[in-house]
Write a protein that holds these residues in place. Structure first.
Motif, mmCIF file in Angstrom:
data_model
loop_
_atom_site.group_PDB
_atom_site.id
_atom_site.type_symbol
_atom_site.label_atom_id
_atom_site.label_comp_id
_atom_site.label_asym_id
_atom_site.label_seq_id
_atom_site.Cartn_x
_atom_site.Cartn_y
_atom_site.Cartn_z
ATOM 1 N N GLY A 36 -2.649 -30.977 -20.454
ATOM 2 C CA GLY A 36 -2.660 -29.817 -19.569
ATOM 3 C C GLY A 36 -2.309 -28.522 -20.256
ATOM 4 O O GLY A 36 -2.064 -27.502 -19.596
ATOM 5 N N ASP A 59 -10.298 -24.367 -6.692
ATOM 6 C CA ASP A 59 -8.943 -24.091 -6.198
ATOM 7 C C ASP A 59 -8.161 -23.161 -7.121
ATOM 8 O O ASP A 59 -7.015 -22.812 -6.819
ATOM 9 C CB ASP A 59 -8.175 -25.394 -5.976
ATOM 10 C CG ASP A 59 -8.034 -26.231 -7.237
ATOM 11 O OD1 ASP A 59 -8.681 -25.883 -8.240
ATOM 12 O OD2 ASP A 59 -7.300 -27.225 -7.217
ATOM 13 N N GLN A 60 -8.769 -22.763 -8.238
ATOM 14 C CA GLN A 60 -8.116 -21.796 -9.122
ATOM 15 C C GLN A 60 -8.718 -20.399 -8.982
ATOM 16 O O GLN A 60 -8.380 -19.492 -9.743
ATOM 17 C CB GLN A 60 -8.199 -22.253 -10.585
ATOM 18 C CG GLN A 60 -7.484 -23.562 -10.866
ATOM 19 C CD GLN A 60 -5.997 -23.498 -10.572
ATOM 20 O OE1 GLN A 60 -5.432 -22.428 -10.406
ATOM 21 N NE2 GLN A 60 -5.343 -24.661 -10.482
ATOM 22 N N SER A 67 -11.511 -27.280 -14.201
ATOM 23 C CA SER A 67 -10.538 -27.867 -13.282
ATOM 24 C C SER A 67 -9.152 -27.847 -13.904
ATOM 25 O O SER A 67 -8.979 -28.013 -15.112
ATOM 26 C CB SER A 67 -10.936 -29.303 -12.926
ATOM 27 O OG SER A 67 -10.977 -30.105 -14.096
ATOM 28 N N CYS A 68 -8.154 -27.659 -13.058
ATOM 29 C CA CYS A 68 -6.764 -27.593 -13.497
ATOM 30 C C CYS A 68 -5.891 -27.987 -12.322
ATOM 31 O O CYS A 68 -6.035 -27.444 -11.215
ATOM 32 C CB CYS A 68 -6.421 -26.183 -13.983
ATOM 33 S SG CYS A 68 -4.683 -25.897 -14.359
ATOM 34 N N THR A 69 -4.985 -28.920 -12.532
ATOM 35 C CA THR A 69 -4.153 -29.402 -11.428
ATOM 36 C C THR A 69 -2.945 -28.518 -11.165
ATOM 37 O O THR A 69 -2.413 -28.503 -10.057
ATOM 38 C CB THR A 69 -3.668 -30.837 -11.706
ATOM 39 O OG1 THR A 69 -2.947 -30.857 -12.943
ATOM 40 C CG2 THR A 69 -4.846 -31.797 -11.794
ATOM 41 N N ALA A 70 -2.492 -27.781 -12.175
ATOM 42 C CA ALA A 70 -1.297 -26.941 -11.997
ATOM 43 C C ALA A 70 -1.602 -25.783 -11.058
ATOM 44 O O ALA A 70 -2.710 -25.242 -11.051
ATOM 45 C CB ALA A 70 -0.826 -26.418 -13.352
ATOM 46 N N GLN A 71 -0.613 -25.405 -10.274
ATOM 47 C CA GLN A 71 -0.782 -24.329 -9.298
ATOM 48 C C GLN A 71 0.407 -23.379 -9.336
ATOM 49 O O GLN A 71 1.530 -23.787 -9.648
ATOM 50 C CB GLN A 71 -0.902 -24.912 -7.886
ATOM 51 C CG GLN A 71 -2.114 -25.806 -7.652
ATOM 52 C CD GLN A 71 -3.387 -25.016 -7.426
ATOM 53 O OE1 GLN A 71 -3.357 -23.800 -7.302
ATOM 54 N NE2 GLN A 71 -4.511 -25.721 -7.378
ATOM 55 N N GLY A 73 -14.751 -28.521 -9.352
ATOM 56 C CA GLY A 73 -13.339 -28.870 -9.383
ATOM 57 C C GLY A 73 -12.423 -27.715 -9.720
ATOM 58 O O GLY A 73 -11.197 -27.860 -9.666
ATOM 59 N N ASP A 78 1.499 -28.880 -19.797
ATOM 60 C CA ASP A 78 1.048 -27.715 -19.017
ATOM 61 C C ASP A 78 1.539 -26.397 -19.617
ATOM 62 O O ASP A 78 1.647 -25.381 -18.908
ATOM 63 C CB ASP A 78 1.494 -27.811 -17.552
ATOM 64 C CG ASP A 78 0.830 -28.965 -16.817
ATOM 65 O OD1 ASP A 78 -0.362 -29.223 -17.080
ATOM 66 O OD2 ASP A 78 1.495 -29.616 -16.002
#
Length: 451
Positions: free
Chosen positions: A379, A174-175, A200-204, A171, A336
């Motif tokens: 976050g 994507d980072q 995993s981290c949702t922030a982009q 996960g 975040d």
């Protein structure tokens, strides 16, 4: 020109011949990030085959204009052949598939032929899996073995080259772009032999030219030195900065804030009114909190006055603990948010005559590790940066022999610059760097201290 006279001499025409004749090391002037640079890698990037490397295909052409592949078909890439291609500026090797001891030979088979093809100041990143995430003991053992390889390879690098190992959780793929933009570029010039885990981290990051745009940062101890470099780098990357330092540094603080378009806040972080004044000044919340303020009061423990101990612990450890908790309790730290604590390699290894200082810095490392799990649901990440020997006014005043020892006791054979610490802080402050939390990033040129 560097203030390190030995490096300047060793890289001169006459000096180069002399140090080679007597067998002395020749540290190289390290490449560092310059304004106006367009790509993280200015030179050839080589990427191996592998499942994690497959994710890099999606953004590889954003990293460089010269892309090569080994053992896989990457769009826009040329197949690599040892001693036939151009010099390599950056290398990514996917070791995540190595789960049996006999597979470790792939490390030698891949790296041995290309080591002589590395450009100066080359950056190598090895991708793997955190051993603790693997159920099979043999697989965990094999992945742990890669850490030994990466640290040793880092010590064998020449001409300013570096090596890092990134453990990539499920996960977290994507980072990878944010991590590789940092570790394959001159922004990580003084970091080597490190192991970092990406979760995993949702922030982009939305704009790589200004990765901190729209974010508000507070930097303590910001009037000069490393703190000023951090403030400048955060502002360069798009952050709105609030600069905090003691009232005695007001003139320097206000001048820097004016230059960066930020705000100056003269404040003693140990005062009884510190929390109230800070909260009043930060209406609207903040996204980045950098605890850089720190002092030294060195004496051996047998000769240490009470005020030396108390003042160092108060500034270096108690104030960051108190202010961070107050900002969390008050809701001033946004979701975040990124918290960065300025530790030291002496907090990992200890240092004679600095029991107070090393205690405080080890405490900051413990704070990052302890707070990280509780902050993750929001976050928020919290990490420690541990500088080694950094060229500052303080180190310039050290006795000659101690200063030279500090400079040479690293794989890169030199001291770092405030910019090196600032670049690490700026990377950990990015939205996507929430993938890294509860960890210590050493900015020390792979110093032997605490290795």
């Amino acid at each position: 020109m560097s203030s390190d006279r030995y490096i300047n001499f060793a890289n001169s025409d006459m000096g180069r011949r002399l140090v080679k004749a007597v067998g002395l090391p020749t540290p190289m002037h390290l490449e560092r990030w310059q304004a106006g640079r367009l790509r993280p890698v200015e030179g050839t990037l080589l990427i191996s085959a592998g499942p994690l490397a497959d994710h890099i295909r999606l953004f590889a052409q954003r990293l460089t204009d010269s892309l090569y592949s080994f053992g896989s078909d990457i769009p826009g890439a040329t197949a690599w052949a040892a001693e036939q291609g151009p010099k390599l500026k950056a290398v990514v090797f996917d070791a995540s598939v190595l789960v049996r001891p006999e597979q470790l030979k792939q490390l030698r088979e891949f790296f041995q032929p290309l080591l002589r093809s590395l450009d100066h100041c080359a950056h190598i990143v090895i991708l793997g899996l955190a051993p603790s995430t693997l159920e099979a003991p043999v697989a965990a053992s094999t992945q742990q073995a890669i850490e030994g390889f990466s640290r040793s390879l880092a010590k064998e690098m020449r001409n300013g080259g570096t090596v890092q190992l990134l453990h990539v959780d499920e996960g977290a793929q994507d980072q990878l772009e944010g991590a590789l933009r940092f570790f394959l570029s001159p922004k990580s010039a003084f970091i080597s032999g490190q192991v970092i885990r990406l979760s995993s981290c949702t922030a982009q990051v939305k704009d790589w030219s200004r990765p901190l745009a729209g974010r508000k940062a507070v930097v303590t101890g910001a009037a000069r030195g490393i703190g000023a470099a951090i403030a400048e780098t955060l502002a360069r990357d798009g952050a709105q900065v609030v600069l905090l330092d003691v009232p005695q540094a007001r003139s320097d603080l206000e001048a820097l804030a004016a230059r960066l378009g930020g705000q100056a806040l003269p404040l003693d972080i140990c005062s009884a009114e510190a929390v109230t004044q800070l909260l009043e000044h930060l209406n609207g919340g903040i996204d980045i909190l950098v605890h850089n303020a720190g002092i030294t009061r060195d004496k051996t423990l047998a000769n240490m006055p009470v005020d030396f101990w108390d003042s160092v612990l108060a500034v270096n450890l108690e104030a960051p603990q108190t202010l961070t908790q107050a900002l969390l309790d008050n809701g001033t730290l946004n979701d975040d948010a990124r918290i960065v604590l300025m530790a030291s390699i002496s907090g990992l290894a200890g240092n004679r005559g600095q029991t107070n200082y090393t205690t405080s810095k080890a405490g900051l490392i413990g704070l990052a590790r302890a707070m990280a799990p509780a902050l993750q649901p929001r976050g928020i990440s919290i990490n420690a940066v541990a500088p080694g020997f950094i060229e500052t006014r303080m180190t310039a005043e050290m006795p000659f022999t101690l200063r030279e020892a500090g400079r040479r006791m690293s794989s890169l054979g030199q001291g770092g610059l405030p910019q090196d610490v600032a670049e690490a802080v700026a990377w950990l402050s990015q939205p996507g760097s929430g993938a890294v939390t509860g960890q210590v990033l050493r900015v020390c040129g792979q110093s032997v201290i605490g290795a």
